[in-house]
Motif scaffolding. Structure first.
Motif, PDB file in Angstrom:
ATOM      1  N   VAL A  14      -7.335   4.541 -11.937  1.00 36.04           N
ATOM      2  CA  VAL A  14      -7.400   4.152 -10.443  1.00 36.04           C
ATOM      3  C   VAL A  14      -7.503   5.324  -9.278  1.00 36.04           C
ATOM      4  N   GLY A  15      -7.205   6.590 -10.071  1.00 36.98           N
ATOM      5  CA  GLY A  15      -7.234   7.632  -9.330  1.00 36.98           C
ATOM      6  C   GLY A  15      -5.927   8.669  -9.070  1.00 36.98           C
ATOM      7  N   GLY A  16      -5.085   8.445  -9.682  1.00 37.69           N
ATOM      8  CA  GLY A  16      -3.832   9.129  -9.672  1.00 37.69           C
ATOM      9  C   GLY A  16      -2.683   8.539  -9.384  1.00 37.69           C
ATOM     10  N   VAL A  17      -1.525   9.376  -9.451  1.00 35.90           N
ATOM     11  CA  VAL A  17      -0.208   8.853  -8.909  1.00 35.90           C
ATOM     12  C   VAL A  17      -0.150   8.879  -7.429  1.00 35.90           C
ATOM     13  N   SER A  18      -0.578   9.637  -6.734  1.00 37.76           N
ATOM     14  CA  SER A  18      -0.639  10.012  -5.330  1.00 37.76           C
ATOM     15  C   SER A  18      -1.439   8.533  -4.712  1.00 37.76           C
ATOM     16  N   TYR A  19      -2.571   8.218  -5.419  1.00 40.50           N
ATOM     17  CA  TYR A  19      -3.420   7.144  -4.896  1.00 40.50           C
ATOM     18  C   TYR A  19      -2.745   5.798  -5.208  1.00 40.50           C
ATOM     19  N   VAL A  20      -1.717   5.592  -6.061  1.00 42.41           N
ATOM     20  CA  VAL A  20      -1.092   4.444  -6.479  1.00 42.41           C
ATOM     21  C   VAL A  20      -0.069   4.168  -5.346  1.00 42.41           C
ATOM     22  N   PHE A  21       0.533   5.421  -4.922  1.00 42.92           N
ATOM     23  CA  PHE A  21       1.633   5.140  -3.928  1.00 42.92           C
ATOM     24  C   PHE A  21       1.022   5.015  -2.528  1.00 42.92           C
ATOM     25  N   GLN A  22      -0.046   5.698  -2.283  1.00 43.64           N
ATOM     26  CA  GLN A  22      -0.680   5.284  -1.028  1.00 43.64           C
ATOM     27  C   GLN A  22      -1.137   4.074  -0.869  1.00 43.64           C
ATOM     28  N   SER A  23      -1.896   3.454  -2.037  1.00 41.95           N
ATOM     29  CA  SER A  23      -2.053   2.122  -1.931  1.00 41.95           C
ATOM     30  C   SER A  23      -1.030   1.187  -1.487  1.00 41.95           C
ATOM     31  N   ALA A  24       0.133   1.529  -2.392  1.00 38.41           N
ATOM     32  CA  ALA A  24       1.240   0.446  -2.150  1.00 38.41           C
ATOM     33  C   ALA A  24       1.646   0.500  -0.850  1.00 38.41           C
ATOM     34  N   ILE A  25       1.819   1.883   0.101  1.00 34.84           N
ATOM     35  CA  ILE A  25       2.248   1.939   1.319  1.00 34.84           C
ATOM     36  C   ILE A  25       1.278   1.223   2.098  1.00 34.84           C
ATOM     37  N   GLU A  26      -0.066   1.359   1.861  1.00 33.25           N
ATOM     38  CA  GLU A  26      -0.974   0.598   2.996  1.00 33.25           C
ATOM     39  C   GLU A  26      -0.847  -0.865   2.450  1.00 33.25           C
ATOM     40  N   GLY A  27      -0.664  -1.439   1.219  1.00 34.08           N
ATOM     41  CA  GLY A  27      -0.689  -2.813   0.847  1.00 34.08           C
ATOM     42  C   GLY A  27       0.817  -3.491   1.356  1.00 34.08           C
ATOM     43  N   GLU A  28       1.732  -2.438   2.021  1.00 29.57           N
ATOM     44  CA  GLU A  28       3.094  -3.231   2.424  1.00 29.57           C
ATOM     45  C   GLU A  28       3.891  -3.389   1.188  1.00 29.57           C
ATOM     46  N   ARG A  29       3.708  -2.719   0.309  1.00 31.21           N
ATOM     47  CA  ARG A  29       4.594  -3.203  -1.248  1.00 31.21           C
ATOM     48  C   ARG A  29       5.790  -2.109  -1.552  1.00 31.21           C
ATOM     49  N   THR A  30       6.060  -1.155  -0.677  1.00 30.79           N
ATOM     50  CA  THR A  30       7.001  -0.031  -0.996  1.00 30.79           C
ATOM     51  C   THR A  30       8.508  -0.642  -0.298  1.00 30.79           C
ATOM     52  N   GLN A  31       8.616  -1.614   0.404  1.00 30.02           N
ATOM     53  CA  GLN A  31       9.899  -1.876   0.895  1.00 30.02           C
ATOM     54  C   GLN A  31      11.032  -1.919  -0.231  1.00 30.02           C
ATOM     55  N   LEU A  32      12.102  -1.388  -0.097  1.00 35.07           N
ATOM     56  CA  LEU A  32      12.998  -1.615  -1.196  1.00 35.07           C
ATOM     57  C   LEU A  32      14.473  -1.959  -0.552  1.00 35.07           C
ATOM     58  N   PHE A  33      14.716  -1.782   0.887  1.00 26.84           N
ATOM     59  CA  PHE A  33      15.889  -1.991   1.368  1.00 26.84           C
ATOM     60  C   PHE A  33      15.890  -2.980   2.580  1.00 26.84           C
ATOM     61  N   ARG A  34      15.161  -4.326   2.040  1.00 27.05           N
ATOM     62  CA  ARG A  34      15.176  -5.465   3.084  1.00 27.05           C
ATOM     63  C   ARG A  34      16.754  -5.944   3.356  1.00 27.05           C
ATOM     64  N   MET A  35      17.251  -5.768   4.185  1.00 25.49           N
ATOM     65  CA  MET A  35      18.813  -5.953   4.194  1.00 25.49           C
ATOM     66  C   MET A  35      19.041  -7.520   4.974  1.00 25.49           C
ATOM     67  N   ASP A  36      18.181  -8.295   5.054  1.00 22.93           N
ATOM     68  CA  ASP A  36      18.251  -9.560   5.717  1.00 22.93           C
ATOM     69  C   ASP A  36      19.402 -10.354   4.854  1.00 22.93           C
ATOM     70  N   PHE A  37      20.225 -10.921   5.651  1.00 24.24           N
ATOM     71  CA  PHE A  37      21.556 -11.873   4.832  1.00 24.24           C
ATOM     72  C   PHE A  37      21.110 -13.298   4.833  1.00 24.24           C
ATOM     73  N   ASP A  38      19.920 -13.671   5.243  1.00 26.68           N
ATOM     74  CA  ASP A  38      19.564 -15.121   5.090  1.00 26.68           C
ATOM     75  C   ASP A  38      19.436 -15.400   3.719  1.00 26.68           C
ATOM     76  N   PRO A  39      20.204 -16.112   3.176  1.00 20.85           N
ATOM     77  CA  PRO A  39      20.055 -16.415   1.716  1.00 20.85           C
ATOM     78  C   PRO A  39      18.738 -17.343   1.403  1.00 20.85           C
ATOM     79  N   ARG A  40      17.932 -17.811   2.098  1.00 16.76           N
ATOM     80  CA  ARG A  40      16.672 -18.439   1.907  1.00 16.76           C
ATOM     81  C   ARG A  40      15.528 -17.358   1.508  1.00 16.76           C
ATOM     82  N   ILE A  41      15.800 -16.035   1.900  1.00 13.31           N
ATOM     83  CA  ILE A  41      14.831 -15.088   1.665  1.00 13.31           C
ATOM     84  C   ILE A  41      14.729 -14.795   0.332  1.00 13.31           C
TER      85      ILE A  41
END
Length: 571
Positions: A210-237
């Motif tokens: 696919v083009g290397g590790v940097s491309y993998v993470f750059q694509s993930a950032i652009e695709g909104e897939r790197t959020q790791l600390f979503r701190m919402d307290f709504d138990p429905r999410i």
């Protein structure tokens, strides 16, 4: 051009069949050739206390990391982003709780069935309730771990999911029933080694393609897939830091601390020190494999960010995206796709074989042995357990037809695991940490928790199927597909959550289910225990309690002298 459906060729089929053949031969070896000691209950169930640390550790890892994890985690990361990785933060506390809190108690007792503990702490009724809950949990979970690799094989071969499930399930039932724990552990060792090597190979090849590790993470950032600390307290999410960390923590803690499959392997080792090392190896190996699986999800997104395979019709379900990806990017490395998918299947077989081996001992010890003559020979008892493996395994395979109608693998695993896992953990916590808890409170807490969780799981599944609850996924695209997408009936996945069309409890994230079940069992158990007369501490054997609460016990509590019945051993 039409969507490209990728399938195995004869090389991949040959490699795949070879892996399953070796697994079956290991069962034959321990069941028919090196069968000394396998014709007794201890030999069949504990391997005669002759198991080594390394094979037991590998067996634990691949009993825990099933095909659900290997297939479901990449799909989960691709579809919902990295938030699910937050569960890795619970591995260290999980390992400490297992090795320092629960394991010392179980290792002292050296029980064939971990549920014997509940009879010693409370009474026979509580033991039977807990054993019944365990049987239900495996009825729910074993079909899931077989359905996962069946989905993968359906994608790469076009063979019917049910037919594939039956074939691989029969192989697992065969080598588990004739070989006992030794066959299970050594099969897991072989399968686990091959799986780990193939996972690493696919990750490396995929990253390069696919083009290397940097491309993998750059694509993930652009695709909104790197959020790791979503701190919402709504138990429905569906996935927030809290739902994943706390919910999965309870699920995994139950899976390693009081799960008979895990405890059986810990106890099969020669010393408590070895058992604690096995816990460390178990957690470290799980961390490595889970991390690779999560990373694969990002690699897959980097490959398909312009042409989502499910939306474009290349796959039918999200959980089939990994086998499609492997054939797509590593298909020219002959044998590797077959080896990897064999590893996925073997991971499912490992979990199934561990469950079948353990449930056979539980059913025999708790429900059959009290009904038969005390003079029953050990060889006959081992034969009865072999028959249990066959019957129970067949029933689990039949339930796959129900599993097929439910959600994604990770969601399915947490939903069905939440049905009983939290409840069982809560009952053991009552026994080890609340000296005043009595048999009535523990039984009522466990049964009510089961009913509550059964109600929530069934009702929420129905609400999702009816479209009353919709969970948003991360954005996907079909703009770069190399075929005429306008000719397809394309429906993009939902980008917003839909709540409020049903009862609030049905909207709660399935990642909270285990925590809810555990909390319900503990709180209700304590309340009913005090209403019905708490346990007198002078009548309580402190060896049945966690060492961490010894300081709160009066000096009048006693500890039993080791007896033949309980087979207590000094640490």
């Amino acid at each position: 051009m039409a969507p490209k459906i990728l399938h195995f060729d004869w090389v991949e089929y040959s490699v795949f069949a070879g892996m399953l053949g070796v697994s079956a031969m290991i069962g034959i070896f321990f069941g028919c050739i090196k069968k000394k000691g396998q014709d007794t209950v201890d030999g069949y169930f504990l391997g005669g206390k002759e198991m080594g640390l390394i094979p037991v550790s590998i067996s634990l890892i691949f009993g825990f990391i099933s095909g659900v994890t290997l297939l479901g985690t990449p799909s989960e990361i691709y579809t919902f982003g990295l938030q699910y990785v937050a569960c890795l933060f619970c591995l260290v506390p999980n390992g400490l709780i297992t090795s320092e809190v629960f394991l010392p108690v179980f290792y002292k007792l050296q029980l064939i069935s971990v549920y014997q503990y509940m009879e010693m702490r409370f009474n026979k009724t509580v033991r039977n309730v807990v054993s019944f809950l365990f049987m239900i949990s495996l009825f729910a979970y074993i079909p899931t771990v077989i359905y996962a690799p069946a989905l993968a094989l359906n994608q790469v071969s076009g063979t019917d999911v049910y037919l594939v499930s039956m074939i691989i399930g029969v192989i697992c039932i065969f080598y588990t029933s004739i070989g006992g724990l030794k066959a299970v552990v050594w099969t897991d060792t072989f399968q686990g080694t091959i799986t780990l090597l193939s996972v690493i190979a696919v990750a490396v090849i995929g990253t390069i393609k696919v083009g290397g590790v940097s491309y993998v993470f750059q694509s993930a950032i652009e695709g909104e897939r790197t959020q790791l600390f979503r701190m919402d307290f709504d138990p429905r999410i569906r996935t927030t830091f809290w739902s994943v960390f706390f919910g999965v923590s309870v699920l995994w803690t139950g899976g390693s601390t009081i799960n008979p499959s895990a405890v059986q392997r810990f106890v099969s080792l020669k010393t408590l020190r070895e058992a604690k090392w096995a816990v460390f190896n178990f957690m470290f190996g799980g961390l490595v494999l889970f991390s690779f699986s999560a990373y694969m999800g990002l690699v897959i997104y980097a490959q398909y960010k312009g042409c989502d395979p499910q939306t474009s019709g290349m796959i039918e379900r999200p959980d089939q995206i990994l086998p499609h990806f492997i054939l797509d990017v590593a298909g020219n490395v002959k044998g590797l796709p077959g080896l990897f998918l064999a590893g996925v299947v073997c991971a499912g077989l490992s979990t199934m074989s561990a469950g079948l081996n353990t449930v056979s001992g539980t059913i025999y010890e708790d429900f059959i042995e009290p009904l038969i003559s005390k003079k029953t020979r050990e060889t006959k008892a081992a034969m009865i357990m072999q028959a249990i493996v066959v019957v129970y395994g067949i029933l689990c395979l039949l339930l796959i037809m129900v599993i097929d109608k439910m959600g994604s693998l990770i969601e399915l695993s947490n939903s069905l695991g939440g049905l009983t896992n939290g409840t069982l953990l809560g009952m053991f916590v009552l026994g080890m940490f609340f000296p005043h808890a009595n048999s009535i409170g523990t039984t009522v807490g466990g049964l009510v928790s089961l009913l509550v969780m059964g109600w929530i799981v069934v009702a929420s599944t129905a609400a999702i199927a009816a479209g009353d609850v919709v969970q948003a996924v991360k954005p996907v695209s079909i703009d770069s597909c190399p075929f005429n997408i306008t000719a397809l009936n394309v429906t993009l996945p939902p980008q917003e959550d839909v709540f409020g069309n049903t009862f609030y409890l049905y909207e709660i994230s399935p990642f909270y289910y285990s925590a809810i079940g555990c909390f319900t069992a503990i709180v209700l158990g304590i309340f009913v225990s005090y209403l019905t007369g708490p346990t007198e501490l002078k009548d309580l054997d402190r060896i049945l309690l966690s060492p961490y609460i010894y300081g709160s016990l009066p000096a009048t509590t006693y500890s039993t002298v080791p007896t033949k019945e309980t087979e207590l051993i000094n640490l």
